[in-house]
Design an enzyme around this catalytic site. Sequence first.
Site, PDB file in Angstrom:
ATOM      1  N   ALA A 102       0.793  -1.429   0.020  1.00 54.10           N
ATOM      2  CA  ALA A 102      -0.082  -0.038  -0.075  1.00 54.10           C
ATOM      3  C   ALA A 102       0.855   1.382  -0.151  1.00 54.10           C
ATOM      4  O   ALA A 102       1.965   1.359   0.720  1.00 54.10           O
ATOM      5  CB  ALA A 102      -0.940   0.080   1.096  1.00 54.10           C
TER       6      ALA A 102
ATOM      7  N   GLY B 279       1.608   2.261  -5.698  1.00 52.28           N
ATOM      8  CA  GLY B 279       2.167   3.024  -6.600  1.00 52.28           C
ATOM      9  C   GLY B 279       3.076   1.889  -7.392  1.00 52.28           C
ATOM     10  O   GLY B 279       3.415   2.049  -8.634  1.00 52.28           O
TER      11      GLY B 279
ATOM     12  N   CYS C 121      12.190   5.158   2.618  1.00 57.56           N
ATOM     13  CA  CYS C 121      12.132   6.536   2.254  1.00 57.56           C
ATOM     14  C   CYS C 121      12.825   7.300   3.440  1.00 57.56           C
ATOM     15  O   CYS C 121      12.392   8.578   3.731  1.00 57.56           O
ATOM     16  CB  CYS C 121      10.714   7.137   1.814  1.00 57.56           C
ATOM     17  SG  CYS C 121       9.429   7.013   3.154  1.00 57.56           S
TER      18      CYS C 121
END
EC number: 2.1.1.176
Length: 454
Positions: free
Chosen positions: A274, A277, A395
């Site tokens: 989730a 993308g 990230c």
Amino acid sequence: MPQPRPPSQRSPAAKPARPERRPLAPGVEVRVLAAQVLDAVVHRGRSLKSELAAALPRLPDSRDRALLEAIAFAALRGRYRYAPALRGWLQKPPGANDGPLLALLLAGCAQLDALHLPAHAALDATVEAARALGRPHQAGLVNALLRRAQREGIPPADPAGAWPDWLRARIEDAWPGDAAAVFAASAQPAPMWLRVNRARTTRDDYLARLQEAGLAAAIEPRLADALRLDTPVPVAALPGFGEGLVAVQDGSAQQAADALAPERGARVLDACAAPGGKAAHLLERDPALELLALEVDPRRLPRLEDTLRRAGVADRAQVRAADATLPALWWDGFTFDAILLDAPCSATGVVRRQPDILLHRRPEDLEALVQSQARLLDATWPLLRPGGILLYATCSILPEENAGQVEAFLARTADAVAVPLADAFGHRAGAGRQRLPGEDGMDGFFYARLRKAE
């Protein structure tokens, strides 16, 4: 002649009707909602994403929704400047119940400073919002402080001040020559990166459609499917967005597909999928791909499924609510050719997109995340076939989640070998590559490509 009813059967006396509350003017309602969202995030520890999800549907006009988001993000990004200025201008410290007032003032500063809205409109609507919030006695104070902000401007401040002391120290230790640039980039709004769905159009054709719509975009040569808009627009303004011609996805996130680079028709596991993308990107590139997308939180499955559906690839993906660290509960026993492990992390590389991270992140969160990342690596590695590739990505820009995490995994995993990645993926960082926030216009991101020995 009708007889009067006994008292027990008589209708009760009608109560006096309450005066109806007049609806707020749209501009005022946006400011009221902005103050409520910011108060919840800044003073009550709530998530910006969840607060906006609840507030945005209350505004029927897409322009008002876009303005609400812009005010909230700008106020949180600029809080390191706005809050000290407001404290200096206030004649006495705010009271314990003044959270909504301070939030409204942050929203006002953001409108004047970062968003450059017309001063009369921003001031009038924000002052009226003070009354709508039940603070008519403070409307004059709001007016005076925001007029001062308009007249004098917001004093400059070091963007490092937005970061909690413990986290700022870790960034400075990890990136001594780049820390100032990291703090500065994290305080700025990000450009809008688009991922063109190559299964439905070409990048050149879509670029032409943007130009026809009056939207300027740039090509990033290192990213085969990407376009960058330096001035973000609502997704409704993007041609063909609803039909899945294009998606919004940062350039760093798009590079995950390049770093994994599965063979055509490969069997792929997206272990933490989730909002979907990266899974959609892989499937757009290869219609023969066989992909299993896992998400541990069932509440996030609708978003994941919607992402795949809009891209037109939902029929080629299996989606399950499952914990990747417990394969005995979901794995069918057949190994994967490639595994994408985009692990939960501190998100320190995307502060410009999630500014509330700096309010909510705690040292104990980082310790728990590092342990969770290690469990994910150890649990998914046995599911990879010999010769297969696992891409570990985050990230984050913290070494303990990235280069240190991979180094520890390689040390305890005899059949794991790091595969070098090109300079296009960022700075060399141990066995992987690290991009810092704002570099090449992209988010901070880490990639490590690991091959299982045959």
